[in-house]
Design an enzyme around this catalytic site. Structure first.
Site, mmCIF file in Angstrom:
data_model
loop_
_atom_site.group_PDB
_atom_site.id
_atom_site.type_symbol
_atom_site.label_atom_id
_atom_site.label_comp_id
_atom_site.label_asym_id
_atom_site.label_seq_id
_atom_site.Cartn_x
_atom_site.Cartn_y
_atom_site.Cartn_z
ATOM 1 N N ALA A 65 61.781 55.125 -17.413
ATOM 2 C CA ALA A 65 61.151 53.810 -17.478
ATOM 3 C C ALA A 65 61.208 53.227 -16.068
ATOM 4 O O ALA A 65 62.015 53.663 -15.230
ATOM 5 C CB ALA A 65 61.915 52.925 -18.445
ATOM 6 N N GLY A 109 63.653 57.604 -19.879
ATOM 7 C CA GLY A 109 62.497 57.421 -20.767
ATOM 8 C C GLY A 109 61.534 58.596 -20.702
ATOM 9 O O GLY A 109 60.802 58.846 -21.666
ATOM 10 N N GLU A 112 62.931 61.022 -23.047
ATOM 11 C CA GLU A 112 62.760 60.464 -24.403
ATOM 12 C C GLU A 112 61.309 60.593 -24.874
ATOM 13 O O GLU A 112 61.047 60.913 -26.030
ATOM 14 C CB GLU A 112 63.209 59.000 -24.412
ATOM 15 C CG GLU A 112 64.719 58.874 -24.221
ATOM 16 C CD GLU A 112 65.188 57.443 -24.003
ATOM 17 O OE1 GLU A 112 64.666 56.767 -23.091
ATOM 18 O OE2 GLU A 112 66.065 56.978 -24.757
ATOM 19 N N GLU A 132 70.722 57.076 -17.604
ATOM 20 C CA GLU A 132 70.810 55.613 -17.712
ATOM 21 C C GLU A 132 72.209 55.079 -17.466
ATOM 22 O O GLU A 132 72.391 53.954 -17.019
ATOM 23 C CB GLU A 132 70.324 55.154 -19.105
ATOM 24 C CG GLU A 132 68.827 55.291 -19.344
ATOM 25 C CD GLU A 132 68.419 56.631 -19.932
ATOM 26 O OE1 GLU A 132 69.192 57.615 -19.848
ATOM 27 O OE2 GLU A 132 67.301 56.696 -20.489
HETATM 28 N N1 CO8 Z 1 61.552 53.608 -11.865
HETATM 29 C C1 CO8 Z 1 60.913 53.099 -10.797
HETATM 30 N N2 CO8 Z 1 60.664 53.793 -9.679
HETATM 31 C C2 CO8 Z 1 61.096 55.057 -9.625
HETATM 32 C C3 CO8 Z 1 61.788 55.661 -10.701
HETATM 33 C C4 CO8 Z 1 62.005 54.875 -11.875
HETATM 34 N N3 CO8 Z 1 62.599 55.383 -12.971
HETATM 35 N N4 CO8 Z 1 62.097 56.931 -10.363
HETATM 36 C C5 CO8 Z 1 61.629 57.116 -9.116
HETATM 37 N N5 CO8 Z 1 61.020 55.994 -8.679
HETATM 38 C C6 CO8 Z 1 60.388 55.767 -7.370
HETATM 39 C C7 CO8 Z 1 61.411 55.549 -6.278
HETATM 40 O O1 CO8 Z 1 61.852 54.215 -6.266
HETATM 41 C C8 CO8 Z 1 60.597 55.927 -5.052
HETATM 42 O O2 CO8 Z 1 59.752 54.844 -4.736
HETATM 43 P P1 CO8 Z 1 59.758 54.214 -3.222
HETATM 44 O O3 CO8 Z 1 59.254 55.346 -2.385
HETATM 45 O O4 CO8 Z 1 58.824 53.076 -3.337
HETATM 46 O O5 CO8 Z 1 61.164 53.868 -2.928
HETATM 47 C C9 CO8 Z 1 59.712 57.058 -5.563
HETATM 48 O O6 CO8 Z 1 59.683 56.937 -6.981
HETATM 49 C C10 CO8 Z 1 60.253 58.438 -5.223
HETATM 50 O O7 CO8 Z 1 61.595 58.513 -5.708
HETATM 51 P P2 CO8 Z 1 62.818 58.977 -4.773
HETATM 52 O O8 CO8 Z 1 62.567 58.603 -3.340
HETATM 53 O O9 CO8 Z 1 64.062 58.460 -5.398
HETATM 54 O O10 CO8 Z 1 62.689 60.562 -4.932
HETATM 55 P P3 CO8 Z 1 63.840 61.636 -4.809
HETATM 56 O O11 CO8 Z 1 63.167 62.956 -4.786
HETATM 57 O O12 CO8 Z 1 64.786 61.305 -3.704
HETATM 58 O O13 CO8 Z 1 64.687 61.498 -6.185
HETATM 59 C C11 CO8 Z 1 64.932 61.236 -8.578
HETATM 60 C C12 CO8 Z 1 64.069 61.812 -7.416
HETATM 61 C C13 CO8 Z 1 66.235 61.997 -8.639
HETATM 62 C C14 CO8 Z 1 64.148 61.472 -9.849
HETATM 63 C C15 CO8 Z 1 65.185 59.734 -8.329
HETATM 64 O O14 CO8 Z 1 63.945 59.103 -8.064
HETATM 65 C C16 CO8 Z 1 65.818 59.032 -9.498
HETATM 66 O O15 CO8 Z 1 67.019 59.167 -9.697
HETATM 67 N N6 CO8 Z 1 65.025 58.237 -10.255
HETATM 68 C C17 CO8 Z 1 65.519 57.413 -11.333
HETATM 69 C C18 CO8 Z 1 65.880 58.240 -12.542
HETATM 70 C C19 CO8 Z 1 66.441 57.342 -13.626
HETATM 71 O O16 CO8 Z 1 67.468 56.726 -13.477
HETATM 72 N N7 CO8 Z 1 65.727 57.283 -14.765
HETATM 73 C C20 CO8 Z 1 66.128 56.459 -15.890
HETATM 74 C C21 CO8 Z 1 65.461 55.129 -15.812
HETATM 75 S S1 CO8 Z 1 66.011 54.008 -17.061
HETATM 76 C C22 CO8 Z 1 65.195 54.494 -18.436
HETATM 77 O O17 CO8 Z 1 64.387 55.381 -18.406
HETATM 78 C C23 CO8 Z 1 65.514 53.756 -19.701
HETATM 79 C C24 CO8 Z 1 64.597 54.170 -20.821
HETATM 80 C C25 CO8 Z 1 64.515 53.114 -21.830
HETATM 81 C C26 CO8 Z 1 63.178 53.186 -22.544
HETATM 82 C C27 CO8 Z 1 62.522 51.917 -22.857
HETATM 83 C C28 CO8 Z 1 62.353 50.983 -21.669
HETATM 84 C C29 CO8 Z 1 61.055 50.284 -21.541
#
Ligand code: CO8
Length: 256
Positions: A65, A109, A112, A132
């Site tokens: 998400a 998400g 999921e 998360e």
């Molecule tokens: N949300 C928003 N932006 C994101 C997300 C995310 N989940 N994941 C990546 N991005 C963005 C980054 O912010 C970045 O943007 P910017 O260049 O503007 O800073 C761009 O995507 C590229 O990401 P990274 O630079 O971080 O790329 P890396 O290759 O270094 O890392 C990862 C890749 C490991 C996937 C890393 O991006 C990461 O850890 N992402 C987050 C993963 C995460 O925590 N996911 C869970 C989110 S919470 C959730 O899903 C709850 C679900 C509930 C469902 C119902 C809710 C509505």
């Protein structure tokens, strides 16, 4: 509806929906989920479509998400605006089979969403996880329930409490995904599977999907009673006649 964050295409009787927000690794923001819900409903309503593929990019199916969109939410906001219920569960209401074709990250998400589909096929690059806990929250779109049912309590606890990722090999061994495909062939393979399903009796396919899903909602005895009743009901359909007659006549069935 015009789509900005997804791409929809049709190949014969298969609909393909591609999550397309590459700069954010397909983070599932509200607009994307609204578009996805509309596209899924449209494909489900189209009688020419027999199966649906949901996919992302080679780098990410979806990294979760949208954390930036959620960061400032407060509990009253979330109580008044049902931002999860509004769009997130739509894939579970679709009657036609939905195949998740996952390459790269399927996190939070994203994992999921893949688990709400009817089957997951994974590229050898796929990484699954429920990270998360690292954000001070827990999975919110079914992760604690669907992952536990898919891979069992111990491994689900391991994933959800540590936030670690699982690669495609571990995911297949654990039963989360049905097949691992070389990344370059993922969509070709997804279309083969979807095309096979789309050529079958749509009534039998819909009822088979419903019956398998019953296994997650009811007792064994009730589930078997449901299966028996629907199996017998299929004897009222022309497709049962065609399927069995074609077998006896040593020809391919025509379910068109
Ligand atoms: N949300 C928003 N932006 C994101 C997300 C995310 N989940 N994941 C990546 N991005 C963005 C980054 O912010 C970045 O943007 P910017 O260049 O503007 O800073 C761009 O995507 C590229 O990401 P990274 O630079 O971080 O790329 P890396 O290759 O270094 O890392 C990862 C890749 C490991 C996937 C890393 O991006 C990461 O850890 N992402 C987050 C993963 C995460 O925590 N996911 C869970 C989110 S919470 C959730 O899903 C709850 C679900 C509930 C469902 C119902 C809710 C509505």
């Amino acid at each position: 509806m015009t789509y900005e964050m997804i791409i929809t295409e049709t190949h014969g009787s298969v609909a393909q929906i591609t999550l397309n927000r590459p700069r954010a690794l397909n983070a599932l923001c509200d607009q994307l989920m609204t578009e996805l819900a509309a596209a899924l409903r449209a494909a489900d309503a189209d009688p020419a479509i027999g199966a649906i593929i949901l996919t992302g990019s080679p780098r990410a199916f979806a990294a979760g998400a949208d954390i930036k969109e959620m960061q400032d939410k407060t509990y009253p906001d979330t109580a008044l605006d049902d931002f999860i219920g509004r769009n997130w569960e739509v894939v579970t209401t679709i009657r036609k089979p939905v195949i998740a074709a996952v390459a790269g990250y399927a996190l939070g998400g994203g994992c999921e969403l893949a688990m709400m589909c009817d089957m997951i096929i994974a590229a050898d690059t796929a990484q699954f996880g429920q990270p998360e806990i690292n954000l001070g929250v827990i999975p919110g779109a079914g992760g604690t329930q669907r992952l536990t049912r898919a891979i069992g309590k111990s491994k689900a606890m391991d994933m959800i409490l540590t936030g670690r990722m699982m690669d495609a090999t571990e995911a297949e061994r654990a039963g989360l995904v049905s097949r691992i495909i070389p990344a370059a062939d993922l969509l070709t393979e997804a279309h083969k599977i979807a095309g096979t399903i789309a050529a079958l009796s749509p009534v039998a396919v819909t009822i088979a999907k419903r019956s398998v899903n019953r296994a997650f909602e009811t007792t064994l005895a009730e589930g078997i009673a449901y299966e028996r009743a629907t199996f017998l009901a299929l004897f009222g359909t022309p497709h049962q006649r065609e399927g069995m007659t074609a077998f006896i006549e040593k020809r391919k069935p025509d379910f068109a």
